[in-house]
Design a protein around this motif. Structure first.
Motif, short mmCIF file in Angstrom:
data_model
loop_
_atom_site.label_atom_id
_atom_site.label_comp_id
_atom_site.label_asym_id
_atom_site.label_seq_id
_atom_site.Cartn_x
_atom_site.Cartn_y
_atom_site.Cartn_z
N ASN A 375 1.09 -1.17 0.03
CA ASN A 375 0.05 0.11 -0.18
C ASN A 375 0.98 1.16 -0.09
OD1 ASN A 375 -1.69 2.20 0.80
ND2 ASN A 375 -3.13 0.68 1.66
N ILE A 376 0.95 1.86 -1.22
CA ILE A 376 1.86 2.91 -1.54
C ILE A 376 1.43 4.41 -0.44
CG2 ILE A 376 2.77 4.89 -2.90
CD1 ILE A 376 2.64 2.71 -5.06
N ASP A 377 0.20 4.50 0.16
CA ASP A 377 -0.17 5.30 0.90
C ASP A 377 0.43 5.12 2.20
OD1 ASP A 377 -1.82 6.61 -1.04
OD2 ASP A 377 -3.66 5.53 -0.51
N GLU A 378 0.36 3.86 2.79
CA GLU A 378 1.27 3.74 4.10
C GLU A 378 2.47 3.82 3.83
OE1 GLU A 378 0.08 -0.20 6.13
OE2 GLU A 378 -1.90 -0.06 5.09
N LEU A 379 3.40 3.42 2.84
CA LEU A 379 4.64 3.89 2.94
C LEU A 379 4.90 5.24 2.82
CD1 LEU A 379 5.64 1.04 0.11
CD2 LEU A 379 6.01 1.11 2.74
N GLN A 381 3.20 7.52 4.06
CA GLN A 381 2.90 8.30 5.38
C GLN A 381 4.20 7.79 6.37
OE1 GLN A 381 0.57 10.33 6.13
NE2 GLN A 381 1.06 10.48 8.39
N TYR A 382 4.70 6.85 6.33
CA TYR A 382 5.79 6.33 6.94
C TYR A 382 6.96 7.22 6.58
CZ TYR A 382 9.93 3.94 8.76
OH TYR A 382 11.13 3.46 9.22
N PHE A 383 7.25 7.46 5.42
CA PHE A 383 8.34 8.32 4.86
C PHE A 383 7.95 9.74 5.25
CE2 PHE A 383 10.79 11.02 2.15
CZ PHE A 383 12.09 10.06 1.63
N LYS A 384 6.87 10.14 5.29
CA LYS A 384 6.82 11.47 5.86
C LYS A 384 7.13 11.92 7.26
CE LYS A 384 2.92 15.22 5.86
NZ LYS A 384 1.47 15.38 5.53
N GLU A 385 6.66 10.66 7.91
CA GLU A 385 6.83 10.89 9.51
C GLU A 385 8.33 10.57 9.91
OE1 GLU A 385 3.92 8.46 11.18
OE2 GLU A 385 2.12 9.50 10.80
N GLU A 386 8.98 9.70 9.27
CA GLU A 386 10.05 9.13 9.74
C GLU A 386 11.40 9.54 8.97
OE1 GLU A 386 10.29 7.68 12.51
OE2 GLU A 386 8.11 7.52 12.75
N LEU A 387 11.43 9.78 7.75
CA LEU A 387 12.52 9.93 6.99
C LEU A 387 12.63 11.47 6.45
CD1 LEU A 387 11.76 6.84 6.11
CD2 LEU A 387 13.77 7.17 4.70
N SER A 388 13.96 12.00 6.32
CA SER A 388 14.12 13.14 5.90
C SER A 388 14.47 13.48 4.50
CB SER A 388 15.20 13.76 6.74
OG SER A 388 15.72 15.11 6.31
N GLU A 389 15.27 12.46 3.95
CA GLU A 389 15.56 12.57 2.39
C GLU A 389 16.27 11.30 2.29
OE1 GLU A 389 18.71 15.43 1.17
OE2 GLU A 389 18.90 15.88 3.48
#
Length: 479
Positions: A375-379, A381-389
């Motif tokens: 589910n790309i939406d879940e991935l 959201q995880y990127f938005k919350e946890e990863l910077s770049e």
């Protein structure tokens, strides 16, 4: 390696009337991994909102590119002065050209002034001797001394200010030594200037600006239903291929902003992740359970700090499925299931006890393992919350200067297109004499459902404008 992502085509999906990139499509039912919960103390922010950190690689060049500099500084500049003193040449070489030029002109002018003062001192110490610096009864002033020092520094054949050659006589030996020392210094400084400007103007790191990367990265779904992160790369100086070009991806987490390596599938990082940059190339990273772009999960195999790829187990490079009964390892769950069912037949025939044998495994135990998130939406959201770049590093050797360079680019949340059927638009045009890369379409992204159908290997011989490698619009310059 995906050349122009033309060899892949997603299944047909409904698309908006305008053909634009829409929201993520729904997928078939799947069993996602259960995300490992993290203690509140380990979260980036106690309020639940991750702390935002500055971008490490800024885009400060045209065509959405960067100057290949990492925005990292330290606050112990004077403490490491002694270290930099041992590498003063590279420290000076790293300075902007106008600053280094002013510094070198200042050093050269200062030495001329120093030798001018020495000539004045020598003339005053030898006031009773006529060495040709000044006439008898007069003193050698600083103005004539500076002119004489400048003349000595810039030429070899000249006359003395007083128009004599008496400094060749034995009584003027000190003047001969001073002139000799200044000429030696001038010769060495001229050699240094030549080497400095040669290295400054010919530094290979400037070659990196011609290696361009797409403005937007893509997170999409492969034909094998594998979520992947993709970036398109091309070398503008295509006629002269970069030597030993290869690429690496790094992920930067907000909680711990230390870049960590991402495994690459195309090109395969086990083979060096080599690139042929003379044609637009799409680089792919599979977002599997071991990927840093995937939420933390309980993987079937503990990585022990090693960066793994789930596909390696599927193709037999290693085995990560362990049978809980006999501890035999398997590359995929399907192989393990066949092993268990066969062993149950054998053990039942041989009347093995049920306890501690394969007979104790039920069909519920043989259910497929939890697959990675699709589910790309879940991935997202995880990127938005946890990863910077995500930082992309392309390394290569300039064939002209035989020097290594690095091209840097980074992608933050807003620089990524999250769409299961997104793909880079074709940008190759087939002319009568050569291939032409349409850079006006290099950054464009379209729905892969619009792409031409993929042809088999036997049909690739008759390619013209018929496959997704090529742009249907002919090059007007070829007509």
């Amino acid at each position: 390696m995906d050349a122009e992502n033309g060899a892949s085509s997603a299944e047909s999906r409904a698309e908006p009337a305008d053909g634009s990139i829409g929201s993520s499509q729904s997928f078939q039912a799947f069993r996602p991994y259960t995300t490992v919960s993290q203690p509140a103390s380990e979260s980036p922010d106690s309020s639940g909102k991750p702390n935002d950190i500055p971008r490490l690689v800024t885009r400060n060049l045209s065509f959405h590119q960067s100057k290949n500099k990492v925005q990292v500084a330290h606050n112990k500049g004077w403490s490491v002065f002694n270290l930099k003193r041992h590498d003063w040449f590279h420290v000076l070489l790293r300075q902007p050209t106008n600053i280094s030029l002013l510094v070198l002109i200042g050093v050269w002018t200062a030495m001329i002034i120093v030798f001018a003062g020495v000539y004045v001192a020598v003339d005053r110490q030898n006031a009773d001797k006529n060495c040709g610096l000044s006439s008898e009864g007069t003193r050698f002033g600083f103005g004539p001394a500076f002119a004489f020092s400048l003349e000595t520094c810039t030429t070899v054949g000249y006359g003395l200010p007083n128009g004599t050659n008496s400094f060749f006589e034995r009584r003027c030996g000190s003047l001969v030594i001073i002139i000799y020392l200044q000429m030696v210094w001038s010769m060495m400084f001229n050699a240094f200037l030549f080497a400095f400007f040669y290295n400054r103007l010919g530094r290979c790191e400037t070659r990196a600006v011609q290696v361009v990367m797409a403005n937007k990265a893509i997170v999409n779904m492969s034909p094998e239903s594998q979520v992947r992160f993709q970036v398109r790369i091309f070398d503008v100086d295509a006629k002269h291929p970069v030597v030993e070009a290869h690429i690496r991806f790094y992920a930067v987490h907000k909680a711990r902003p230390v870049p960590r390596l991402l495994r690459l599938l195309q090109p395969n990082d086990e083979l060096g992740a080599y690139l042929f940059l003379s044609l637009p190339t799409v680089v792919s990273h599979h977002i599997d359970i071991y990927s840093l772009l995937h939420p933390p999960v309980e993987a079937p195999m503990t990585p022990f700090g090693i960066d793994l790829r789930q596909v390696d187990s599927a193709i037999g490079s290693r085995e990560e499925i362990i049978c809980p009964i006999c501890s035999e390892s398997f590359g995929t769950h399907e192989r393990w299931t066949r092993h268990v069912r066969y062993q149950k037949i054998v053990e039942s025939h041989d009347q093995f006890p049920t306890e501690h044998t394969h007979l104790s495994l039920t069909e519920a135990d043989l259910q497929p393992p939890l697959y990675p998130l699709k589910n790309i939406d879940e991935l997202r959201q995880y990127f938005k919350e946890e990863l910077s770049e995500i930082i992309c590093v392309v390394e290569g050797i300039d064939p002209l200067m035989s020097g290594t360079f690095q091209a840097l680019q980074s992608y933050r949340y807003e620089d990524i297109v999250w769409q299961d059927d997104a793909g880079y638009a074709p940008c190759l045009q087939l002319d009568k004499k050569e291939l032409t890369v349409n850079l006006d379409r290099f950054h464009e992204i379209e729905r892969t459902s619009k792409a031409r159908p993929v042809l088999h290997r036997a049909q690739l011989r008759s390619l013209r404008y018929h496959d997704s490698l090529y742009d249907d619009k002919p090059n007007p310059e070829s007509e």
